[in-house]
Design a protein around this motif. Structure first.
Motif, mmCIF file in Angstrom:
data_model
loop_
_atom_site.group_PDB
_atom_site.id
_atom_site.type_symbol
_atom_site.label_atom_id
_atom_site.label_comp_id
_atom_site.label_asym_id
_atom_site.label_seq_id
_atom_site.Cartn_x
_atom_site.Cartn_y
_atom_site.Cartn_z
ATOM 1 N N LEU B 187 -0.818 68.940 4.919
ATOM 2 C CA LEU B 187 -1.525 69.502 6.064
ATOM 3 C C LEU B 187 -0.813 69.117 7.354
ATOM 4 N N ARG B 188 -0.305 67.904 7.415
ATOM 5 C CA ARG B 188 0.408 67.451 8.604
ATOM 6 C C ARG B 188 1.703 68.222 8.777
ATOM 7 N N ARG B 189 2.375 68.506 7.670
ATOM 8 C CA ARG B 189 3.722 69.076 7.774
ATOM 9 C C ARG B 189 3.747 70.591 7.833
ATOM 10 N N CYS B 190 2.698 71.234 7.280
ATOM 11 C CA CYS B 190 2.878 72.654 6.956
ATOM 12 C C CYS B 190 2.926 73.577 8.164
ATOM 13 N N THR B 191 2.554 73.094 9.350
ATOM 14 C CA THR B 191 2.633 73.988 10.509
ATOM 15 C C THR B 191 3.935 73.822 11.297
ATOM 16 N N ALA B 192 4.811 72.930 10.856
ATOM 17 C CA ALA B 192 6.076 72.741 11.573
ATOM 18 C C ALA B 192 6.905 74.018 11.536
ATOM 19 N N ILE B 193 7.574 74.332 12.628
ATOM 20 C CA ILE B 193 8.377 75.574 12.648
ATOM 21 C C ILE B 193 9.675 75.369 11.890
ATOM 22 N N THR B 194 10.182 74.138 11.860
ATOM 23 C CA THR B 194 11.382 73.840 11.085
ATOM 24 C C THR B 194 11.067 72.717 10.112
ATOM 25 N N THR B 195 11.433 72.929 8.862
ATOM 26 C CA THR B 195 11.218 71.897 7.858
ATOM 27 C C THR B 195 12.515 71.712 7.091
ATOM 28 N N LYS B 205 11.051 79.175 10.693
ATOM 29 C CA LYS B 205 10.136 80.315 10.587
ATOM 30 C C LYS B 205 10.011 81.007 11.937
ATOM 31 N N PRO B 206 10.915 81.902 12.275
ATOM 32 C CA PRO B 206 10.823 82.588 13.578
ATOM 33 C C PRO B 206 9.532 83.409 13.727
ATOM 34 N N PHE B 207 8.868 83.758 12.616
ATOM 35 C CA PHE B 207 7.620 84.544 12.672
ATOM 36 C C PHE B 207 6.384 83.652 12.643
ATOM 37 N N LYS B 208 6.563 82.375 12.929
ATOM 38 C CA LYS B 208 5.429 81.459 12.835
ATOM 39 C C LYS B 208 4.220 81.927 13.642
ATOM 40 N N TYR B 209 4.475 82.570 14.799
ATOM 41 C CA TYR B 209 3.369 83.023 15.640
ATOM 42 C C TYR B 209 3.151 84.530 15.546
ATOM 43 N N THR B 210 3.781 85.170 14.575
ATOM 44 C CA THR B 210 3.687 86.625 14.456
ATOM 45 C C THR B 210 2.651 86.985 13.397
ATOM 46 N N TYR B 211 1.742 87.883 13.761
ATOM 47 C CA TYR B 211 0.666 88.246 12.838
ATOM 48 C C TYR B 211 1.154 89.286 11.834
ATOM 49 N N GLU B 212 0.614 89.158 10.632
ATOM 50 C CA GLU B 212 0.982 90.060 9.549
ATOM 51 C C GLU B 212 0.746 91.527 9.924
ATOM 52 N N LYS B 213 -0.373 91.783 10.582
ATOM 53 C CA LYS B 213 -0.674 93.169 10.960
ATOM 54 C C LYS B 213 0.466 93.744 11.791
ATOM 55 N N GLU B 214 0.990 92.952 12.725
ATOM 56 C CA GLU B 214 2.038 93.472 13.599
ATOM 57 C C GLU B 214 3.359 93.650 12.855
ATOM 58 N N ILE B 215 3.626 92.758 11.897
ATOM 59 C CA ILE B 215 4.846 92.906 11.093
ATOM 60 C C ILE B 215 4.787 94.211 10.311
ATOM 61 N N TYR B 260 -6.053 77.655 13.554
ATOM 62 C CA TYR B 260 -5.594 76.950 12.355
ATOM 63 C C TYR B 260 -4.266 76.262 12.636
ATOM 64 N N HIS B 261 -3.445 76.934 13.421
ATOM 65 C CA HIS B 261 -2.131 76.362 13.703
ATOM 66 C C HIS B 261 -2.236 75.106 14.530
ATOM 67 N N SER B 262 -3.205 75.089 15.443
ATOM 68 C CA SER B 262 -3.248 73.955 16.343
ATOM 69 C C SER B 262 -3.997 72.775 15.733
ATOM 70 N N PHE B 263 -4.212 72.805 14.415
ATOM 71 C CA PHE B 263 -4.672 71.616 13.702
ATOM 72 C C PHE B 263 -3.825 70.431 14.121
ATOM 73 N N ARG B 264 -2.591 70.714 14.341
ATOM 74 C CA ARG B 264 -1.696 69.631 14.696
ATOM 75 C C ARG B 264 -0.573 70.212 15.531
ATOM 76 N N ARG B 265 -0.278 69.594 16.652
ATOM 77 C CA ARG B 265 0.880 70.008 17.444
ATOM 78 C C ARG B 265 2.117 69.444 16.773
ATOM 79 N N GLU B 266 3.057 70.288 16.462
ATOM 80 C CA GLU B 266 4.137 69.792 15.624
ATOM 81 C C GLU B 266 5.364 69.411 16.446
ATOM 82 N N PRO B 267 5.995 68.257 16.105
ATOM 83 C CA PRO B 267 7.311 68.013 16.665
ATOM 84 C C PRO B 267 8.306 68.940 15.978
#
Ligand SMILES: [Zn+2]
Lengths: 101, 279
Positions: B187-195, B205-215, B260-267
């Motif tokens: 849960l801590r790691r899964c919102t990071a943009i780079t892993t 994940k360049p689409f981290k903030y992109t909604y499926e509907k828009e894709i 859901y994303h802001s569960f944790r601000r990711e470094p």
């Protein structure tokens, strides 16, 4: 009494898998007492076109979440969704977002 | 009649799930592309001169990702060397068809393509595995192998990074699944943009903030060529539940995924693994 309407239905993004893998269907909706809204159309599709597992397409009176609906290439959310009254020769497109990644 | 575009006088074609804005086609393309560009800049995802492998499955997310990465690389001179990287799990009637799509994308987007197969890396196909172990746990195996195969392929190509098509809905689903499982570490790691695990290449994940509907709308309006069939071996039940939960709650709140994303601000460039469905 509302007259019958001819419309084109398009299914894509995997939604066509529920309709014999056919992407485009030209259909004639019969005349009925009230006007043909998208809500009526969905019920008609469920009763006349969906052979099996309607829950993969519908949830209650509307489409399953994750299926996008467009009328003449415009998002149905701009058009009143279920209440939109279908016009002759409208093209109504259903796109699944639920398939593949 | 449809509403007018919020930004110009054009005819609106969609209502944005994130903001509720109504946009015409051209303004939508622009907003979509610029948001991905901003995500890339804000997170410092790339450095000029890097080689980047796009994990390409032939599905909607990775097809749109390949198109947009190519477009932004040209428009903003990222200076990246892009290559499509696909994994062939050896699933007849599924992956063989989707790889045909990737091969067409290779020509359409003028990007080189590398395919690595389970057969060449491990000596067997998923068809053979399923014959042995049946349909129980096969997705878990396949997920682990695919992840590793993508890394091995990227190493062979000597790229610096891998980008995947995971979108905001995927990330939100993964958050919910990790809550349901009580997996605090993930849960801590899964919102990071780079892993990226130790010794493996960074994944972004360049689409981290992109909604499926828009894709999907972007792919539809641009008539991008993608493959959309569920894997024949994947019942996907658990993710399916999280998915319909997200879609239903998304109906009630436009910025639901962001919560859901802001569960944790990711470094950025967080070490650790992610729970991933292939993009
Ligand atoms: Zn506009």
């Amino acid at each position: 009494m509302a007259a019958g309407v001819d419309v084109s239905l398009e299914f894509s993004g995997g939604a066509e898998l529920l309709f014999d893998r056919v992407k485009k269907h030209d259909i004639s909706l019969p005349s009925q007492d009230k006007s043909w809204t998208l809500q009526c159309l969905l019920a008609w599709i469920r009763d006349n076109m969906l052979k099996e597992r309607p829950e993969l397409f519908m949830q209650g009176q509307t489409v399953r979440p994750g299926i996008l609906v467009l009328v003449n290439d415009a998002d149905w959310e701009l058009l009143g969704e279920l209440d939109y009254v279908i016009q002759p020769n409208d093209t109504i497109t259903f796109i699944s977002t639920l398939h593949g990644g | 009649m449809p509403a007018n575009c919020s930004l110009c006088d054009g005819r609106a074609v969609l209502k944005r799930p994130k903001t509720g804005d109504t946009l015409c086609r051209e303004c939508f393309y622009y907003a979509f592309e610029e948001e991905v560009h901003k995500t890339i800049l804000d997170a410092n995802l790339f450095t000029s001169g890097e080689s980047v492998a796009i994990g390409a499955s032939g599905g909607k997310d990775s097809t749109v990702l390949a198109y947009v990465m190519k477009l932004l690389n040209d428009r903003y001179n990222y200076g990246l060397k892009l290559v499509l990287l696909s994994v062939d799990e050896g699933i007849t009637g599924y992956r063989d068809d989707s790889l045909e799509t990737v091969k067409r994308n290779q020509n359409q987007y003028d990007l080189p393509l590398k395919i690595v197969s389970y057969e060449e890396l491990y000596g067997w196909t998923m068809d053979a595995i399923v014959k042995q172990i049946g349909l129980k746990n096969n997705c878990t195996f396949c997920g682990v192998f695919r992840r590793q195969a993508l890394d091995r392929g990227a190493m062979l190509l000597k790229v610096d990074k891998i980008v995947t098509g995971h979108n905001a809905d995927d990330v939100a689903e993964t958050v919910i699944m990790n809550v349901l499982r009580g997996d605090i570490g993930r849960l801590r790691r899964c919102t990071a943009i780079t892993t990226g695990t130790e010794g493996a290449l960074p994944r972004c994940k360049p689409f981290k903030y992109t909604y499926e509907k828009e894709i999907v709308m972007y792919a539809y309006f641009k008539k991008l060529d993608y493959f959309s069939t569920e894997c024949i071996y994947s019942p996907n039940a658990y993710r399916g539940f999280a998915r319909s939960f997200i879609k239903r709650s998304g109906k009630n709140s436009t910025q639901c995924n962001h919560r859901y994303h802001s569960f944790r601000r990711e470094p950025l460039c967080q070490k650790g693994s992610e729970d991933a469905s292939s993009g």
